[in-house]
Design a protein around this motif. Sequence first.
Motif, PDB file in Angstrom:
ATOM      1  N   ASP A 152      -0.456  -0.901  -4.355  1.00 52.60           N
ATOM      2  CA  ASP A 152      -1.735  -0.206  -4.186  1.00 52.60           C
ATOM      3  C   ASP A 152      -1.515   1.269  -4.371  1.00 52.60           C
ATOM      4  N   HIS A 190      -7.117   2.143  -5.669  1.00 51.52           N
ATOM      5  CA  HIS A 190      -8.144   2.243  -4.628  1.00 51.52           C
ATOM      6  C   HIS A 190      -8.616   3.676  -4.429  1.00 51.52           C
ATOM      7  N   GLU A 235      -2.657  -6.449   1.175  1.00 56.07           N
ATOM      8  CA  GLU A 235      -2.157  -5.106   0.917  1.00 56.07           C
ATOM      9  C   GLU A 235      -1.499  -4.457   2.135  1.00 56.07           C
ATOM     10  N   PRO A 236      -0.404  -5.002   2.588  1.00 54.69           N
ATOM     11  CA  PRO A 236       0.257  -4.400   3.744  1.00 54.69           C
ATOM     12  C   PRO A 236       0.925  -3.076   3.380  1.00 54.69           C
ATOM     13  N   SER A 256      -6.677  -0.802  10.443  1.00 53.04           N
ATOM     14  CA  SER A 256      -5.222  -0.705  10.431  1.00 53.04           C
ATOM     15  C   SER A 256      -4.671  -0.983  11.816  1.00 53.04           C
ATOM     16  N   GLN A 257      -3.385  -1.310  11.855  1.00 48.98           N
ATOM     17  CA  GLN A 257      -2.706  -1.577  13.131  1.00 48.98           C
ATOM     18  C   GLN A 257      -3.473  -2.656  13.925  1.00 48.98           C
ATOM     19  N   HIS A 292     -11.114  -4.104   3.402  1.00 45.82           N
ATOM     20  CA  HIS A 292      -9.980  -3.624   4.216  1.00 45.82           C
ATOM     21  C   HIS A 292     -10.584  -3.232   5.541  1.00 45.82           C
ATOM     22  N   ALA A 327       0.864  -1.192   0.000  1.00 49.14           N
ATOM     23  CA  ALA A 327       0.000   0.000   0.000  1.00 49.14           C
ATOM     24  C   ALA A 327       0.893   1.232   0.000  1.00 49.14           C
ATOM     25  N   TYR A 350       3.387   6.438   6.982  1.00 46.24           N
ATOM     26  CA  TYR A 350       2.473   7.548   7.239  1.00 46.24           C
ATOM     27  C   TYR A 350       3.165   8.736   7.906  1.00 46.24           C
ATOM     28  N   LYS A 355       0.599   4.319  -0.146  1.00 52.80           N
ATOM     29  CA  LYS A 355       0.329   5.523   0.642  1.00 52.80           C
ATOM     30  C   LYS A 355       1.145   5.568   1.932  1.00 52.80           C
ATOM     31  N   GLY A 386      -7.137  -6.815   1.763  1.00 53.68           N
ATOM     32  CA  GLY A 386      -6.660  -5.532   2.266  1.00 53.68           C
ATOM     33  C   GLY A 386      -5.426  -5.635   3.124  1.00 53.68           C
ATOM     34  N   GLY A 387      -5.172  -4.557   3.858  1.00 52.03           N
ATOM     35  CA  GLY A 387      -3.985  -4.512   4.726  1.00 52.03           C
ATOM     36  C   GLY A 387      -4.405  -4.407   6.171  1.00 52.03           C
TER      37      GLY A 387
HETATM   38  C1  LIG Z   1      -4.638   1.919   3.867  1.00 53.09           C
HETATM   39  C2  LIG Z   1      -4.984   0.710   3.115  1.00 53.09           C
HETATM   40  C3  LIG Z   1      -4.117  -0.378   3.141  1.00 53.09           C
HETATM   41  C4  LIG Z   1      -2.873  -0.419   3.984  1.00 53.09           C
HETATM   42  O1  LIG Z   1      -3.135  -0.335   5.329  1.00 53.09           O
HETATM   43  P1  LIG Z   1      -1.988  -0.665   6.403  1.00 53.09           P
HETATM   44  O2  LIG Z   1      -2.655  -0.514   7.701  1.00 53.09           O
HETATM   45  O3  LIG Z   1      -0.900   0.350   6.203  1.00 53.09           O
HETATM   46  O4  LIG Z   1      -1.494  -2.038   6.135  1.00 53.09           O
HETATM   47  C5  LIG Z   1      -4.440  -1.459   2.359  1.00 53.09           C
HETATM   48  N1  LIG Z   1      -5.555  -1.478   1.590  1.00 53.09           N
HETATM   49  C6  LIG Z   1      -6.410  -0.440   1.541  1.00 53.09           C
HETATM   50  C7  LIG Z   1      -7.604  -0.512   0.680  1.00 53.09           C
HETATM   51  C8  LIG Z   1      -6.156   0.690   2.311  1.00 53.09           C
HETATM   52  O5  LIG Z   1      -7.003   1.721   2.271  1.00 53.09           O
END
Ligand SMILES: *Cc1c(COP(=O)(O)O)cnc(C)c1O
Length: 430
Positions: free
Chosen positions: A83, A106, A288-289, A208-209, A205, A62, A388, A64, A244-245
């Motif tokens: 991603d 995404h 998607e990590p 997170s964390q 997804h 991912a 981030y 971002k 997802g992640g």
């Molecule tokens: C943000 C996001 C991720 C990554 O999330 P992490 O917590 O950093 O692993 C993966 N997939 C999607 C769709 C996201 O929005």
Amino acid sequence: MENISVNSLGHLTFCGMDTLSVARDFGTPLYVMDEVSVRKECRKFKDSITEYYDGKGLVCYASKALCCVYMCRLIAEEGLGLDVSSAGEIYTALKAGFDPEKIVFHGNFKTDAELDYALENKIGRIEADGFGELRRLAALAAAKGVTANVLLRVKPGVDAHTHEFIQTGQIDSKFGVALENGEAFAAVKEALSYGSISLKCLGCHIGSQIFEIEPFCHTAEIMLEFAAKIKNELGYEVPELNLGGGFGIKYTQVDTPADTAECIKAVSARVKAKCKELGLDVPFIMLEPGRKIVGDKGLTLYTVGEVKEIPNVRTYVIADGGMTDNPRYMLYQAEYEVINASRADKPKDSTVTVCGRTCESGDKIGEGLKLQQTVPGDILAVLSTGAYNYSMSSNYNRIPKPAAVFIKDNRIITAVRRQTLDDVISNDVL
Ligand SMILES: *Cc1c(COP(=O)(O)O)cnc(C)c1O
């Protein structure tokens, strides 16, 4: 964090390098990444898919979490997918020579121009986040005479931290279409009706964390049950599942994240078992990590500018960065471990607030932090800032963004150079 230690001078080292020398040579604030550990994490994900899921999957980083050309190249070299969630991230990936087929686009809203740009560049999977986007995507692809390979983002209704299926909780999310009210099923039906859309993937997804493994397994089962419903009622088997992640990392001592390999092992077993039970083919799987790949593989170095002791109130340690390079404390009181890199051999016997330099009282890296005795000129290391941070940085107060460097085999490579004052005014019309 791995690969941090203290040398004979009492200085903090990272990947065997004296962080004070790194700070002197590259300036502060500075993002420093451990490239070897980033690559190791990529391989862990990839190898686990090979070992536990017969290689029938793609791990997409991912972007971002930390997006720059250098990082995209590294991910390409490791054979992972990517991603993205904006034209800017697509542009970065393409500049890095990233294979567009391995990119997933995404985001809860993508402009027509961005969707066009993705179709133009043959981005592998384009997510439809709702009915509106599905219709726009179908029209744009039809106008181009192409087929859009679509991932439908589903809200599975799982609370990641209790792993309960929540009837109302998750429905209140700006991302995706909900399962429980029939929205997702209607979206699938509609997607299948468009000649310009090929529904390749069901995606979700859940947050997170996340430290536990069970929420991922539980979610996978819910998604597979949905896939089975689609197969039984519409006669179409969606070939791919994107989970997802959200894989958690250790920011401070209280964090207890699950091991990557253990997680993929468990999820693989549950997916295979559920497919057998439901009479489904085992889907191609995507993970998607973001945070897990880079978060605890990097730190930020600051120079202490001033120390302000307010008797009976608190002590402010003022860094030469702050919310402009790391807004996470301001955003959600994210906690970090901070070390005085100049006196890393000394006990952490003071309690301080580390704050930034902008004109915002909330500009803090953390409060109630344990830290060594600190004086102006000391170098601070804030750990686990690989995710981030750079990607959320800003030019508030016209502060130039820091450089980002990667350490690899005792070499330091600049991935992103420090902004100059001219960079700061580069878009101003003079
Ligand atoms: C943000 C996001 C991720 C990554 O999330 P992490 O917590 O950093 O692993 C993966 N997939 C999607 C769709 C996201 O929005």
